[in-house]
Design a protein around this motif. Structure first.
Motif, PDB file in Angstrom:
ATOM      1  N   ALA B  27      23.258   5.306 -14.509  1.00 42.85           N
ATOM      2  CA  ALA B  27      22.747   4.075 -14.624  1.00 42.85           C
ATOM      3  C   ALA B  27      21.355   3.796 -13.395  1.00 42.85           C
ATOM      4  CB  ALA B  27      23.805   2.873 -13.927  1.00 42.85           C
ATOM      5  N   PRO B  28      20.571   4.750 -13.893  1.00 43.62           N
ATOM      6  CA  PRO B  28      19.449   4.784 -13.104  1.00 43.62           C
ATOM      7  C   PRO B  28      18.519   3.546 -13.002  1.00 43.62           C
ATOM      8  CG  PRO B  28      18.862   5.981 -14.906  1.00 43.62           C
ATOM      9  CD  PRO B  28      20.116   5.326 -15.197  1.00 43.62           C
ATOM     10  N   GLU B  29      18.244   2.775 -11.821  1.00 44.41           N
ATOM     11  CA  GLU B  29      17.207   1.747 -11.493  1.00 44.41           C
ATOM     12  C   GLU B  29      16.027   2.208 -12.050  1.00 44.41           C
ATOM     13  OE1 GLU B  29      15.718  -1.050 -11.711  1.00 44.41           O
ATOM     14  OE2 GLU B  29      16.814  -2.086  -9.989  1.00 44.41           O
ATOM     15  N   SER B  30      14.892   1.524 -12.464  1.00 43.24           N
ATOM     16  CA  SER B  30      13.633   1.963 -13.008  1.00 43.24           C
ATOM     17  C   SER B  30      12.826   2.224 -11.604  1.00 43.24           C
ATOM     18  CB  SER B  30      13.227   0.918 -13.726  1.00 43.24           C
ATOM     19  OG  SER B  30      11.821   1.222 -14.287  1.00 43.24           O
ATOM     20  N   ARG B  31      12.151   3.250 -11.685  1.00 45.22           N
ATOM     21  CA  ARG B  31      11.211   3.470 -10.829  1.00 45.22           C
ATOM     22  C   ARG B  31       9.763   2.629 -11.003  1.00 45.22           C
ATOM     23  NH1 ARG B  31       9.657   9.253  -7.630  1.00 45.22           N
ATOM     24  NH2 ARG B  31       7.917   8.100  -7.424  1.00 45.22           N
ATOM     25  N   SER B  32       9.764   2.387 -12.312  1.00 47.83           N
ATOM     26  CA  SER B  32       8.366   1.743 -12.437  1.00 47.83           C
ATOM     27  C   SER B  32       8.266   0.582 -11.837  1.00 47.83           C
ATOM     28  CB  SER B  32       8.243   1.757 -14.063  1.00 47.83           C
ATOM     29  OG  SER B  32       9.191   0.827 -14.752  1.00 47.83           O
ATOM     30  N   VAL B  33       9.117  -0.214 -11.304  1.00 45.92           N
ATOM     31  CA  VAL B  33       8.921  -1.661 -10.768  1.00 45.92           C
ATOM     32  C   VAL B  33       8.312  -1.484  -9.349  1.00 45.92           C
ATOM     33  CG1 VAL B  33      10.978  -2.593 -11.753  1.00 45.92           C
ATOM     34  CG2 VAL B  33      11.150  -1.694  -9.445  1.00 45.92           C
ATOM     35  N   VAL B  34       7.975  -0.105  -8.862  1.00 46.99           N
ATOM     36  CA  VAL B  34       6.967  -0.222  -7.614  1.00 46.99           C
ATOM     37  C   VAL B  34       5.914   0.891  -7.943  1.00 46.99           C
ATOM     38  CG1 VAL B  34       8.767   1.384  -6.971  1.00 46.99           C
ATOM     39  CG2 VAL B  34       7.281   0.363  -5.228  1.00 46.99           C
ATOM     40  N   ASP B  35       5.019   0.427  -7.346  1.00 42.46           N
ATOM     41  CA  ASP B  35       3.654   1.052  -7.542  1.00 42.46           C
ATOM     42  C   ASP B  35       3.408   1.847  -6.089  1.00 42.46           C
ATOM     43  OD1 ASP B  35       1.456   2.375  -8.633  1.00 42.46           O
ATOM     44  OD2 ASP B  35       0.367   0.264  -8.798  1.00 42.46           O
ATOM     45  N   ILE B  36       3.432   3.121  -5.990  1.00 38.93           N
ATOM     46  CA  ILE B  36       3.235   3.569  -4.558  1.00 38.93           C
ATOM     47  C   ILE B  36       1.765   4.216  -4.631  1.00 38.93           C
ATOM     48  CG2 ILE B  36       3.894   5.178  -2.698  1.00 38.93           C
ATOM     49  CD1 ILE B  36       6.542   4.863  -3.779  1.00 38.93           C
ATOM     50  N   ALA B  37       0.955   3.919  -3.700  1.00 34.63           N
ATOM     51  CA  ALA B  37      -0.491   4.425  -3.838  1.00 34.63           C
ATOM     52  C   ALA B  37      -0.350   5.699  -3.227  1.00 34.63           C
ATOM     53  CB  ALA B  37      -1.112   3.598  -2.799  1.00 34.63           C
ATOM     54  N   PRO B  38      -1.096   6.629  -3.578  1.00 36.77           N
ATOM     55  CA  PRO B  38      -1.240   7.910  -3.088  1.00 36.77           C
ATOM     56  C   PRO B  38      -1.522   8.154  -1.665  1.00 36.77           C
ATOM     57  CG  PRO B  38      -3.186   7.631  -4.505  1.00 36.77           C
ATOM     58  CD  PRO B  38      -2.366   6.312  -4.590  1.00 36.77           C
ATOM     59  N   SER B  39      -2.099   7.013  -1.032  1.00 37.43           N
ATOM     60  CA  SER B  39      -2.426   7.067   0.401  1.00 37.43           C
ATOM     61  C   SER B  39      -2.327   5.765   0.966  1.00 37.43           C
ATOM     62  CB  SER B  39      -3.635   7.915   0.721  1.00 37.43           C
ATOM     63  OG  SER B  39      -4.735   6.988   0.013  1.00 37.43           O
ATOM     64  N   TYR B  40      -2.017   5.650   2.277  1.00 42.82           N
ATOM     65  CA  TYR B  40      -2.158   4.336   2.899  1.00 42.82           C
ATOM     66  C   TYR B  40      -2.676   4.511   4.278  1.00 42.82           C
ATOM     67  CZ  TYR B  40       1.194   2.252  -0.427  1.00 42.82           C
ATOM     68  OH  TYR B  40       1.710   1.768  -1.558  1.00 42.82           O
ATOM     69  N   GLY B  41      -3.222   3.288   4.583  1.00 38.91           N
ATOM     70  CA  GLY B  41      -3.875   3.459   6.039  1.00 38.91           C
ATOM     71  C   GLY B  41      -3.136   2.646   7.217  1.00 38.91           C
ATOM     72  N   LEU B  42      -3.580   2.364   8.258  1.00 45.55           N
ATOM     73  CA  LEU B  42      -2.981   1.780   9.260  1.00 45.55           C
ATOM     74  C   LEU B  42      -3.426   0.323   9.068  1.00 45.55           C
ATOM     75  CD1 LEU B  42      -4.234   3.554  12.140  1.00 45.55           C
ATOM     76  CD2 LEU B  42      -2.112   4.253  11.275  1.00 45.55           C
ATOM     77  N   PHE B  43      -2.524  -0.761   9.405  1.00 45.66           N
ATOM     78  CA  PHE B  43      -2.723  -2.132   9.084  1.00 45.66           C
ATOM     79  C   PHE B  43      -3.049  -2.695  10.430  1.00 45.66           C
ATOM     80  CE2 PHE B  43      -1.404  -6.675   8.014  1.00 45.66           C
ATOM     81  CZ  PHE B  43      -2.343  -7.005   7.190  1.00 45.66           C
ATOM     82  N   ILE B  44      -4.416  -2.862  10.663  1.00 46.89           N
ATOM     83  CA  ILE B  44      -4.627  -3.641  11.950  1.00 46.89           C
ATOM     84  C   ILE B  44      -5.638  -4.608  11.522  1.00 46.89           C
ATOM     85  CG2 ILE B  44      -5.854  -3.106  14.060  1.00 46.89           C
ATOM     86  CD1 ILE B  44      -5.194  -0.157  13.806  1.00 46.89           C
ATOM     87  N   ASP B  45      -5.480  -5.556  12.201  1.00 47.67           N
ATOM     88  CA  ASP B  45      -6.236  -6.865  12.058  1.00 47.67           C
ATOM     89  C   ASP B  45      -6.517  -7.358  10.547  1.00 47.67           C
ATOM     90  OD1 ASP B  45      -7.625  -9.035  13.223  1.00 47.67           O
ATOM     91  OD2 ASP B  45      -9.683  -7.955  13.740  1.00 47.67           O
ATOM     92  N   GLY B  46      -5.337  -7.430   9.858  1.00 53.51           N
ATOM     93  CA  GLY B  46      -5.590  -7.743   8.579  1.00 53.51           C
ATOM     94  C   GLY B  46      -6.312  -6.627   7.609  1.00 53.51           C
ATOM     95  N   GLU B  47      -6.420  -5.476   8.001  1.00 54.66           N
ATOM     96  CA  GLU B  47      -7.128  -4.595   7.233  1.00 54.66           C
ATOM     97  C   GLU B  47      -6.739  -3.182   7.191  1.00 54.66           C
ATOM     98  OE1 GLU B  47     -11.362  -4.693   7.497  1.00 54.66           O
ATOM     99  OE2 GLU B  47     -11.328  -6.796   6.996  1.00 54.66           O
ATOM    100  N   PHE B  48      -6.485  -2.577   6.242  1.00 55.80           N
ATOM    101  CA  PHE B  48      -6.087  -1.199   6.162  1.00 55.80           C
ATOM    102  C   PHE B  48      -7.254  -0.245   6.592  1.00 55.80           C
ATOM    103  CE2 PHE B  48      -2.839  -2.772   3.439  1.00 55.80           C
ATOM    104  CZ  PHE B  48      -1.886  -2.151   4.058  1.00 55.80           C
TER     105      PHE B  48
END
Lengths: 304, 495
Positions: B27-48
């Motif tokens: 009974a798998p939950e769908s993975r398609s409900v989440v969109d993971i980006a290939p890369s992420y930055g640090l979140f500092i002062d409101g910006e990545f």
């Protein structure tokens, strides 16, 4: 073409709303069939509001009683979510209330907007109280014996509220929200002269997941409806906020309330714009203390 | 005693074979409900942004070892930049009326509720825990925590810390991987409600939900710099804790690191709260409702694969009911489904990392080597990913490492006792003091035993219950300070 349609719009007749009571989650007219004329601050006709009868008051009490078990039994978290939802719904109808409050109280648009904003924020304030009041006014009691002893606040039951006469909306919200935040249910008598914002609030409450009967709103003659509520044996408490300028009525109501020892919050001068304390909640709370043996050897012996 | 009837023990009911009519279909939950980006930055002062030295690390799904994303790795320079951003934001954030701060937190709570399905799937992917838990426990608690502390922001004068308690300033917060988003909520919600600004470092194996939270801050319109998120390793955590611009340190994690942090802040003015390890005793008396107790024991040690600081990892069972409890427990364990975290039927998911799996494996081997008897139900483990079968040790003595050390895995050590006094003695015989459980129908026994336990949370006839209104935290080497409830405000106020 466009000129024509603009003209057509200019002459369009607006649709009036029939203001109705809010009882048990429904919008009935007064069972008496009576209405009274409501005008703005300058005397211009605004609407015909239902003039509630004593029977309407009794119906409202029975609706409030019916809703009490479910509402007081809901988790404090759930009640908080619903009160917050009221704020969300009000925010969306802000313009409507700014107009209604402005007309009702003779306020400029900006002053009326400030009143409505404060009323929305008041719902948010009490939404946050639902799951905090117990930690502020309750707690463990260090009795001199091996007993667990805990005092917790509980709602008193059905509270009849005579809403402020002048502050028809912010005042009303400020007296209703604290009553229901803690799990009581309410029967509210609106400002007699300016009932329309209160009656419109019923429409907001009806779409905020608030169970029917938790808040019941009656417009009409304060001197006709309030005594019925004050004397009603299935009402547990009475808020006399709206009798602040009528000491004789306040006394009469408090005397009537004594028949079943209602908790009475006496009228006092209140600045409705100021941040409220906890008084309007604690006035309608019981304290329940539970004892339970904690066995012998209650103290911890080992240091580690 | 537990050995005497060993041969009469009924064989645990085997799980239906895959493919049999009684097996659970996936009974798998769908993975398609989440969109993971290939890369992420640090979140500092409101910006990545990228890390100053350009370093990145990969975060993998522990159930498949698939790389989910590549994440910027914070270093000392980034910590410095984030602390400065938080300091800059502090002046205006702390000056806001409480009612306005409240409304930001209410917004966050509502957005978490709205996006909870997406976040639940994300958390299961990045952490390895079953979707049933992220959906039914983690996410509802996260939203509730923000909702609860939102309400405190304009009520601090009523909280019992004086008429106008002040915030501390910049809070440096380091959280673990076992409940990534929930631990973030426990840290950030009270900090912001009281008027502090935050630099938070999520664990290196579970950075994603914190980075999604950064996006929630954007949606909520939270002013820049109020929340800063620095994915990274222990060196970034150490730099944050040591940074002179930090006024408050809050850490949840291992006792060893907690002690290091206590040494780091010693002699300074940083306020410190620590929520560390545990070796919780789950005490079952002979008059306990056995079926209910067995459910509680299972929940106590197998919830989140046992990777819970307050896990009931030591079962103390009264001798007279030990056999009955163990038989029922083994039967129950045989019905647990281990496997795909995104399957809604899964009870036990993946271990969070290869390192953690190695730690659990080593301690379990030590248990066997020291003479305890090891038991696991028959269960097939997936070939990829990090997995450990639910495991029981019986014949455990208090000297065994499996009774003394926090395993942080699905491993239960069973000890017996004869009298309540002995139960209390054994339960308290640990340097930890986070949680305990008591199972008995007798109210006075619950209260008297609870009074004698040196533990911050005591559950009676239930286990692993959490609520934002209820203070949580440890005695002794399980740390100090409380999170949750009115008490949880104190850690972030100048009192």
């Amino acid at each position: 073409m466009s000129d024509k349609s603009e003209k057509a719009e200019a002459v369009r007749l607006s649709v009036f709303k029939t203001y109705k009571l809010f009882v048990g989650g429904k919008f009935p007219r007064s069972e008496s069939g009576r209405v009274y004329e409501v005008t703005d601050a300058k005397g211009k006709w605004l609407a015909n509001a239902p003039q509630s009868s004593r029977k309407d008051a009794r119906d409202a009490v029975s609706a409030a009683r019916k809703a009490f078990a479910g509402w007081s039994g809901a988790t404090a978290y759930n009640r908080g979510q619903i009160l917050y939802r009221v704020a969300e719904m009000l925010e969306g109808r802000r313009e409507q209330f700014v107009r209604e409050v402005g007309e009702a109280e003779g306020l400029s648009k900006s002053k009326a907007a400030a009143v409505v904003d404060a009323a929305i924020d008041r719902w948010v304030w009490y939404a946050g109280w639902t799951d905090k009041i117990a930690q502020v006014v309750g707690g463990a009691n260090p009795v001199a014996g091996p007993y667990f002893n805990l005092s917790s606040p509980e709602p008193t039951g059905v509270v009849a509220v005579v809403a402020p006469q002048e502050s028809s909306f912010l005042g009303l919200v400020s007296v209703v929200a604290p009553v229901i935040a803690t799990g009581n249910t309410a029967v509210v008598v609106t400002s007699e002269r300016a009932p329309l914002p209160a009656l419109s609030l019923g429409e907001v409450l009806a779409t905020s997941d608030l169970p029917g009967g938790v808040v019941n709103i009656l417009s009409g003659r304060t001197s006709e409806v309030a005594p019925t509520l004050a004397a009603h044996m299935d009402v547990n408490a009475l808020d006399l906020a709206g009798t602040v300028d009528d000491a004789a009525l306040a006394k009469e109501l408090e005397i009537a309330a004594a028949d079943n020892l209602k908790r009475v919050l006496r009228p006092q001068a209140v600045d409705w714009a100021a941040e409220p304390g906890t008084d309007r909640m604690t006035a309608f709370l019981e304290t329940k203390t539970v004892w339970h043996p904690a066995g012998a050897g209650a103290a911890s012996g080992s240091a580690y | 005693m537990t050995q005497t009837k060993k041969n009469q023990q009924p064989q645990p009911a085997a799980q239906p074979k895959p493919g049999s009519a009684f097996a659970y279909a996936p009974a798998p939950e769908s993975r398609s409900v989440v969109d993971i980006a290939p890369s992420y930055g640090l979140f500092i002062d409101g910006e990545f942004s990228d890390a100053a030295d350009g370093r990145v690390f990969k975060t993998v799904s522990p159930s498949s070892e698939e790389v989910l994303s590549e994440v910027a790795q914070a270093g000392e320079a980034d910590v410095d930049r984030a602390v400065r951003a938080a300091r800059k934001a502090f002046a205006s954030w702390s000056a806001l009326p409480g009612s306005e701060r409240a409304k930001y937190l209410f917004r966050i709570a509502r957005i978490v509720q709205e996006r909870s399905r997406e976040l639940a799937v994300l958390e299961s992917l990045d952490n390895g825990k079953p979707i049933r838990e992220t959906r039914d426990a983690d996410l509802p608690l996260v939203a509730a925590h923000f909702f609860y502390y939102a309400g405190w922001a304009d009520k601090l004068a009523h909280a019992g810390f004086g008429p106008a308690p002040r915030p501390l300033g910049v809070a440096g917060q380091v959280i673990p991987w076992n409940f990534p988003l929930l631990m973030l909520a426990w840290k950030i919600a009270p900090a912001l409600a009281t008027g502090n600004t935050v630099v938070l470092k999520p664990a290196e194996t579970t950075p994603l939900s914190a980075l999604f939270f950064a996006d929630i801050c954007r949606q909520a319109g939270l002013p820049k710099g109020v929340v800063n998120i620095l994915p990274g390793y222990g060196d970034a955590g150490a730099a944050l804790v040591a940074h002179e611009g930090v006024d408050k340190v809050a850490f949840t994690g291992s006792t060893a690191v907690g002690k290091q942090i206590a040494r780091t802040v010693a002699g300074g003015s940083k306020k410190l709260t620590l929520e560390l390890g545990g070796k919780g005793a789950n005490i079952v008396f002979d008059d306990a409702p056995i079926d209910q107790a067995v459910e509680g024991i299972v929940n106590g040690i197998f919830f989140n694969q046992g990777q819970v600081c307050c896990a009931g990892s030591r079962l103390l069972v009264q001798e007279s009911v030990a056999d009955e409890v163990l038989d029922a427990l083994k039967r129950r364990l045989s019905t647990l489904r281990v496997g795909d975290p995104l399957d809604k039927n899964t009870d036990i998911g993946a271990i969070n990392s290869a390192e953690q799996l190695a730690r659990i494996t080593a301690l379990a081997e030590a248990g066997e080597a020291e003479g305890a008897e090891r038991w696991s139900p028959a269960c097939e483990l997936p070939s990829a990913g990090y997995w450990f079968a639910p495991t029981l040790f019986t014949g455990v003595t208090q000297a065994h490492r499996v009774a003394r050390e926090e395993i942080f895995g699905p491993v239960l050590s069973v000890l017996t006792f004869r009298t309540p006094a002995e139960a209390v003695e054994k339960a308290n015989n640990t340097p930890y003091g986070l949680s305990a459980g008591i199972w008995t129908e007798k109210g006075s026994r619950i209260l008297s035993v609870a009074n004698q336990l040196r533990a911050g949370v005591v559950w009676a006839n239930t286990f692993n219950k959490f609520d934002p209104t209820s203070p949580f935290g440890g005695y002794k080497e399980s740390g100090f300070g409380r999170e949750g409830g009115r008490h949880g405000l104190e850690a972030y106020l100048d009192v």
